[in-house]
Write a protein that holds these residues in place. Structure first.
Motif, PDB file in Angstrom:
ATOM      1  N   LEU A  54       8.450 -40.735  37.165  1.00  0.00           N
ATOM      2  CA  LEU A  54       7.164 -40.382  37.949  1.00  0.00           C
ATOM      3  C   LEU A  54       7.326 -38.819  38.285  1.00  0.00           C
TER       4      LEU A  54
ATOM      5  N   THR B 266       5.411 -35.787  39.421  1.00  0.00           N
ATOM      6  CA  THR B 266       4.436 -35.295  40.710  1.00  0.00           C
ATOM      7  C   THR B 266       4.400 -33.815  40.626  1.00  0.00           C
TER       8      THR B 266
ATOM      9  N   ASP C  89       2.605 -30.766  43.205  1.00  0.00           N
ATOM     10  CA  ASP C  89       1.557 -30.411  44.003  1.00  0.00           C
ATOM     11  C   ASP C  89       0.724 -29.324  43.704  1.00  0.00           C
TER      12      ASP C  89
ATOM     13  N   ALA D 242      -5.151 -40.749  46.647  1.00  0.00           N
ATOM     14  CA  ALA D 242      -4.028 -40.284  47.514  1.00  0.00           C
ATOM     15  C   ALA D 242      -4.218 -40.932  48.689  1.00  0.00           C
TER      16      ALA D 242
ATOM     17  N   THR E 286       0.695 -33.225  51.201  1.00  0.00           N
ATOM     18  CA  THR E 286       1.870 -33.631  50.325  1.00  0.00           C
ATOM     19  C   THR E 286       2.659 -34.273  51.552  1.00  0.00           C
TER      20      THR E 286
ATOM     21  N   PHE F  48       3.835 -38.304  50.142  1.00  0.00           N
ATOM     22  CA  PHE F  48       4.960 -38.971  49.373  1.00  0.00           C
ATOM     23  C   PHE F  48       5.549 -39.965  50.003  1.00  0.00           C
TER      24      PHE F  48
ATOM     25  N   LEU G  14       3.627 -42.688  48.768  1.00  0.00           N
ATOM     26  CA  LEU G  14       3.731 -43.076  47.452  1.00  0.00           C
ATOM     27  C   LEU G  14       4.963 -43.975  47.007  1.00  0.00           C
TER      28      LEU G  14
END
Length: 66
Positions: A6, A8, A10, A45, A50, A54, A57
């Motif tokens: 994964l 990610t 930002d 999202a 953020t 998270f 997620l």
């Protein structure tokens, strides 16, 4: 056996990434990984920032509203 990574980032716009069609070479390493990967193009999202996104997620739950 399946490997999963994964990645990610930002504050990176998808329309400025080569594997999503951007014409300039701004993300060559990410584009190379994408050639051997499955790319998701329809995502949402969980939150607009953020910090609350998270936990949602990583746990597949809805984040806290504040």
């Amino acid at each position: 056996m399946m490997n999963l990574a994964l990645i990610t980032v930002d504050s990176l716009r998808a329309d400025h990434i080569g594997c999503y069609g951007y014409g300039r070479e701004t993300t060559p390493n990410l584009d190379e990984i994408a050639t051997q990967s499955h790319i998701f193009t329809d995502t949402v999202a969980h939150a607009c920032a953020t910090r609350p996104s998270f936990p949602s997620l990583l746990t597949s739950t809805h984040g806290l509203l504040y």
